[in-house]
Design an enzyme around this catalytic site. Structure first.
Site, PDB file in Angstrom:
ATOM      1  N   THR A 272       0.980  -1.058  -0.049  1.00 39.52           N
ATOM      2  CA  THR A 272       0.017   0.118  -0.059  1.00 39.52           C
ATOM      3  C   THR A 272       0.743   1.342   0.051  1.00 39.52           C
ATOM      4  OG1 THR A 272      -1.839   1.031   1.041  1.00 39.52           O
ATOM      5  CG2 THR A 272      -0.270  -0.091   2.455  1.00 39.52           C
TER       6      THR A 272
ATOM      7  N   ASN B 280      -0.525   3.974   1.194  1.00 42.79           N
ATOM      8  CA  ASN B 280      -1.344   4.687   2.321  1.00 42.79           C
ATOM      9  C   ASN B 280      -0.592   4.300   3.500  1.00 42.79           C
ATOM     10  OD1 ASN B 280      -3.203   5.192   4.309  1.00 42.79           O
ATOM     11  ND2 ASN B 280      -4.834   5.184   2.987  1.00 42.79           N
TER      12      ASN B 280
ATOM     13  N   GLY C 176      -1.380   5.329   6.661  1.00 42.09           N
ATOM     14  CA  GLY C 176      -2.612   5.090   7.689  1.00 42.09           C
ATOM     15  C   GLY C 176      -2.928   3.706   7.748  1.00 42.09           C
ATOM     16  N   LYS C 177      -3.090   3.077   6.392  1.00 42.85           N
ATOM     17  CA  LYS C 177      -3.294   1.721   6.303  1.00 42.85           C
ATOM     18  C   LYS C 177      -2.300   0.617   6.620  1.00 42.85           C
ATOM     19  CE  LYS C 177      -5.929   0.597   2.677  1.00 42.85           C
ATOM     20  NZ  LYS C 177      -6.573   0.287   1.339  1.00 42.85           N
TER      21      LYS C 177
ATOM     22  N   ASP D 104      -7.710  -4.612  -0.460  1.00 42.56           N
ATOM     23  CA  ASP D 104      -8.780  -3.703  -1.321  1.00 42.56           C
ATOM     24  C   ASP D 104     -10.014  -3.637  -0.483  1.00 42.56           C
ATOM     25  OD1 ASP D 104      -9.104  -1.621  -3.179  1.00 42.56           O
ATOM     26  OD2 ASP D 104     -10.520  -3.139  -4.180  1.00 42.56           O
TER      27      ASP D 104
ATOM     28  N   GLY E 102      -9.489   8.129   5.651  1.00 39.71           N
ATOM     29  CA  GLY E 102     -10.652   7.586   4.896  1.00 39.71           C
ATOM     30  C   GLY E 102     -11.887   8.225   5.428  1.00 39.71           C
ATOM     31  N   TYR E 103     -12.904   7.160   5.623  1.00 40.00           N
ATOM     32  CA  TYR E 103     -14.365   7.534   6.015  1.00 40.00           C
ATOM     33  C   TYR E 103     -14.527   7.249   7.706  1.00 40.00           C
ATOM     34  CZ  TYR E 103     -15.277   7.458   1.122  1.00 40.00           C
ATOM     35  OH  TYR E 103     -15.357   7.690  -0.375  1.00 40.00           O
TER      36      TYR E 103
ATOM     37  N   LYS F 118     -10.122  -0.265  17.481  1.00 42.83           N
ATOM     38  CA  LYS F 118     -10.468  -0.408  15.915  1.00 42.83           C
ATOM     39  C   LYS F 118      -9.916  -1.671  15.561  1.00 42.83           C
ATOM     40  CE  LYS F 118      -9.855   2.032  11.688  1.00 42.83           C
ATOM     41  NZ  LYS F 118      -9.225   2.922  10.894  1.00 42.83           N
TER      42      LYS F 118
ATOM     43  N   ARG G 198     -10.746  -5.151   8.353  1.00 43.39           N
ATOM     44  CA  ARG G 198      -9.209  -5.762   7.844  1.00 43.39           C
ATOM     45  C   ARG G 198      -8.715  -6.576   9.072  1.00 43.39           C
ATOM     46  NH1 ARG G 198      -8.321  -0.388   6.678  1.00 43.39           N
ATOM     47  NH2 ARG G 198      -8.609  -0.078   4.552  1.00 43.39           N
TER      48      ARG G 198
END
Length: 191
Positions: free
Chosen positions: A10, A12, A14-15, A71, A151-152, A173, A179
């Site tokens: 990734t 990202n 954060g991911k 994904d 993200g959201y 979380k 995930r």
């Protein structure tokens, strides 16, 4: 099965950080893909699983190392599952723009049920590619709240909680997320 190194495919951060927290004691052997190369894999799949597999295999082939790719997306009932597969690219702009778009699309709607869905693909070169899916159900808040996550996360309230993902601690979380759900399933196969 013991993995010496594992690439998280990734760009990202954060991911990537979320995966490091989910994986835990193996974290010192995890590599953030952009630290070893620059590569963009076209997400041409028609499902989360297909896109995750494309990324995992491409990075594994390039590096010769095991690779974990995901994904994921947010699916909102009142929007017929949108933004779904296109969550990261539903409109141009940053995360805040996408969250604002989502809130505007739900204006006046009473059904705010949603789910985060994820597919993780683990590719071990010349051995196998394993794909597992996970989800986290919840509702969309009427406004953004919280600074954690990406993200959201500032508008997604998981069932059983009264805080958004962006307000929850990373520990909570990363135990209940889509995930984490998919990763637990991968661990059942690779123990």
């Amino acid at each position: 099965m013991k993995l010496e190194k594992l690439i998280i495919a990734t760009g990202n951060r954060g991911k990537y950080n979320e995966f490091v927290n989910i994986i835990g004691n193996f974290a010192d052997q995890i590599i953030f893909a952009p630290e070893i190369a620059r590569m963009i894999v076209d997400e041409t799949g028609k499902t989360y699983a297909e896109n995750a597999m494309l990324k995992a295999r491409a990075w594994s082939e390039k590096s010769g190392l095991p690779c974990l790719a995901d994904d994921s997306g947010l699916e909102v009932e009142a929007l017929d599952g949108a933004p779904g597969l296109y969550s990261a690219r539903i409109i141009p702009g940053n995360d805040e723009d996408k969250v604002s778009w989502l809130i505007s699309q739900l204006e006046g709607k009473t059904n705010r049920n949603a789910r985060f869905a994820a597919a993780l693909a683990l590719c071990v070169p010349n051995k196998f590619t394993l794909i597992c899916e996970g989800e986290c159900k919840g509702v969309i808040a009427t406004s953004q709240s919280g600074k954690n996550g990406f993200g959201y996360d500032p508008v997604f309230i998981p069932y059983g909680f009264n805080l958004t993902f962006a307000e929850l601690s990373s520990d909570i979380k990363n135990k209940i997320s889509h995930r984490a759900d998919a990763f637990r399933k991968i661990l059942e196969f690779v123990k």
